[in-house]
Design a protein around this motif. Sequence first.
Motif, PDB file in Angstrom:
ATOM      1  N   ARG A  78      -6.823  -3.573   7.193  1.00  0.00           N
ATOM      2  CA  ARG A  78      -7.088  -2.153   6.928  1.00  0.00           C
ATOM      3  C   ARG A  78      -6.307  -1.259   7.897  1.00  0.00           C
ATOM      4  O   ARG A  78      -5.782  -0.204   7.502  1.00  0.00           O
ATOM      5  CB  ARG A  78      -8.584  -1.894   7.042  1.00  0.00           C
ATOM      6  N   ALA A  79      -6.209  -1.681   9.138  1.00  0.00           N
ATOM      7  CA  ALA A  79      -5.458  -0.896  10.122  1.00  0.00           C
ATOM      8  C   ALA A  79      -3.980  -0.822   9.758  1.00  0.00           C
ATOM      9  O   ALA A  79      -3.353   0.243   9.878  1.00  0.00           O
ATOM     10  CB  ALA A  79      -5.642  -1.509  11.509  1.00  0.00           C
ATOM     11  N   LYS A  80      -3.418  -1.948   9.302  1.00  0.00           N
ATOM     12  CA  LYS A  80      -2.005  -1.949   8.904  1.00  0.00           C
ATOM     13  C   LYS A  80      -1.775  -1.066   7.679  1.00  0.00           C
ATOM     14  O   LYS A  80      -0.762  -0.360   7.589  1.00  0.00           O
ATOM     15  CB  LYS A  80      -1.542  -3.375   8.635  1.00  0.00           C
ATOM     16  N   MET A  81      -2.708  -1.107   6.738  1.00  0.00           N
ATOM     17  CA  MET A  81      -2.588  -0.248   5.562  1.00  0.00           C
ATOM     18  C   MET A  81      -2.659   1.220   5.957  1.00  0.00           C
ATOM     19  O   MET A  81      -1.955   2.068   5.403  1.00  0.00           O
ATOM     20  CB  MET A  81      -3.665  -0.607   4.545  1.00  0.00           C
ATOM     21  N   GLY A  82      -3.492   1.538   6.946  1.00  0.00           N
ATOM     22  CA  GLY A  82      -3.584   2.905   7.436  1.00  0.00           C
ATOM     23  C   GLY A  82      -2.286   3.366   8.069  1.00  0.00           C
ATOM     24  O   GLY A  82      -1.871   4.527   7.890  1.00  0.00           O
ATOM     25  N   HIS A 109       0.828  -1.210   0.000  1.00  0.00           N
ATOM     26  CA  HIS A 109       0.000   0.000   0.000  1.00  0.00           C
ATOM     27  C   HIS A 109       0.863   1.261   0.000  1.00  0.00           C
ATOM     28  O   HIS A 109       0.418   2.320  -0.439  1.00  0.00           O
ATOM     29  CB  HIS A 109      -0.921  -0.014   1.227  1.00  0.00           C
ATOM     30  N   GLY A 110       2.096   1.139   0.472  1.00  0.00           N
ATOM     31  CA  GLY A 110       2.966   2.304   0.554  1.00  0.00           C
ATOM     32  C   GLY A 110       4.062   2.362  -0.493  1.00  0.00           C
ATOM     33  O   GLY A 110       4.948   3.210  -0.410  1.00  0.00           O
ATOM     34  N   ILE A 111       4.017   1.461  -1.493  1.00  0.00           N
ATOM     35  CA  ILE A 111       5.063   1.443  -2.522  1.00  0.00           C
ATOM     36  C   ILE A 111       4.488   2.003  -3.824  1.00  0.00           C
ATOM     37  O   ILE A 111       3.566   1.426  -4.399  1.00  0.00           O
ATOM     38  CB  ILE A 111       5.600   0.015  -2.742  1.00  0.00           C
ATOM     39  N   PRO A 112       5.015   3.116  -4.328  1.00  0.00           N
ATOM     40  CA  PRO A 112       4.439   3.773  -5.504  1.00  0.00           C
ATOM     41  C   PRO A 112       4.959   3.219  -6.822  1.00  0.00           C
ATOM     42  O   PRO A 112       5.466   3.953  -7.672  1.00  0.00           O
ATOM     43  CB  PRO A 112       4.872   5.225  -5.306  1.00  0.00           C
ATOM     44  N   GLY A 113       4.839   1.916  -6.994  1.00  0.00           N
ATOM     45  CA  GLY A 113       5.305   1.302  -8.231  1.00  0.00           C
ATOM     46  C   GLY A 113       4.304   0.291  -8.738  1.00  0.00           C
ATOM     47  O   GLY A 113       3.141   0.268  -8.333  1.00  0.00           O
TER      48      GLY A 113
END
Length: 313
Positions: free
Chosen positions: A203-207, A127-131
Amino acid sequence: MTLLDRLGERLSGIRGRLTPDAAMAKLTWFQVGGPADLFFQPADEEDLALFLERLPEEIPVLTVGVGSNLLVRDGGIEGVVIRLSAKGFGSTEQLSDNRLRAGAALPDKRLAAAALDAGIGGFHFYHGIPGAIGGALRMNAGANGTETVERVVEVHALDRKGGRHVLSNAEMGYSYRHSEAPAELIFTGAVFEGYPAEREAIRAKMGEVQHHRETVQPIREKTGGSTFKNPAGTSAWKEIDKAGCRGMTIGGAQMSEMHCNFMINTGDATGFDLESLGETVRRRVNASSGILLDWEIKRLGRFAAGRIVESAV
């Protein structure tokens, strides 16, 4: 005569999009760089295989993703640049309770979202990798303590002649931000495996991942993500900071004040500015701590005449 003109009838029947002298600056997050001799977006895997089969072997081929960690030099790129289309290579499919298939053009964030929908844990870091998945497979992308190697079951690819291959996790030869897969292989997709998890927990981890990105990284700037790999036993940003390089500028390029391992285009940088800044930082860190930082950003293409950047080594 363009490369497309020279190839002529060889490419008869190709269904994908072929663009001569394509502006690479429009395709990367840094928004710099010269043109590619020929840009190809295949319609699907069969179209890509046919193109590779017909393309003369002496013509260089380079595959790019969403351009989030690419620095294209000002002289452009020789040969063919291939970018997989979202329509042909951007799908996901749930194969079993814990397994997903993803195309190489799928953005990493969308794989995280698909895993959330399926109740499969272990994919929140994407979720945090912009690729896109193709780049994640090639460089063993990771964040927040998890890497691609921990999720991959098998990788599907085409070779330079259009032949199909399936590589196991072990055959990918993963290590930190690296794989041993042959450079000529073009990844078309992969099978991933996670574990059962509650959607609210996922969902909490993605947040948490999203909050971390927004608070410590310059995500709204023209950047290429982490500029250098973390050296053993320390962090690249710590060494850059100790060397006095936070906020350093060359031309329109700057090491971010917010996160000094992020290089940004402040508005009018060239590929020369950005690469010159990176190599200057490498020299200063080496002088400060004895550590020679390794680039994480991929630098591609030809230097413009009279604008060659000398490596720190």
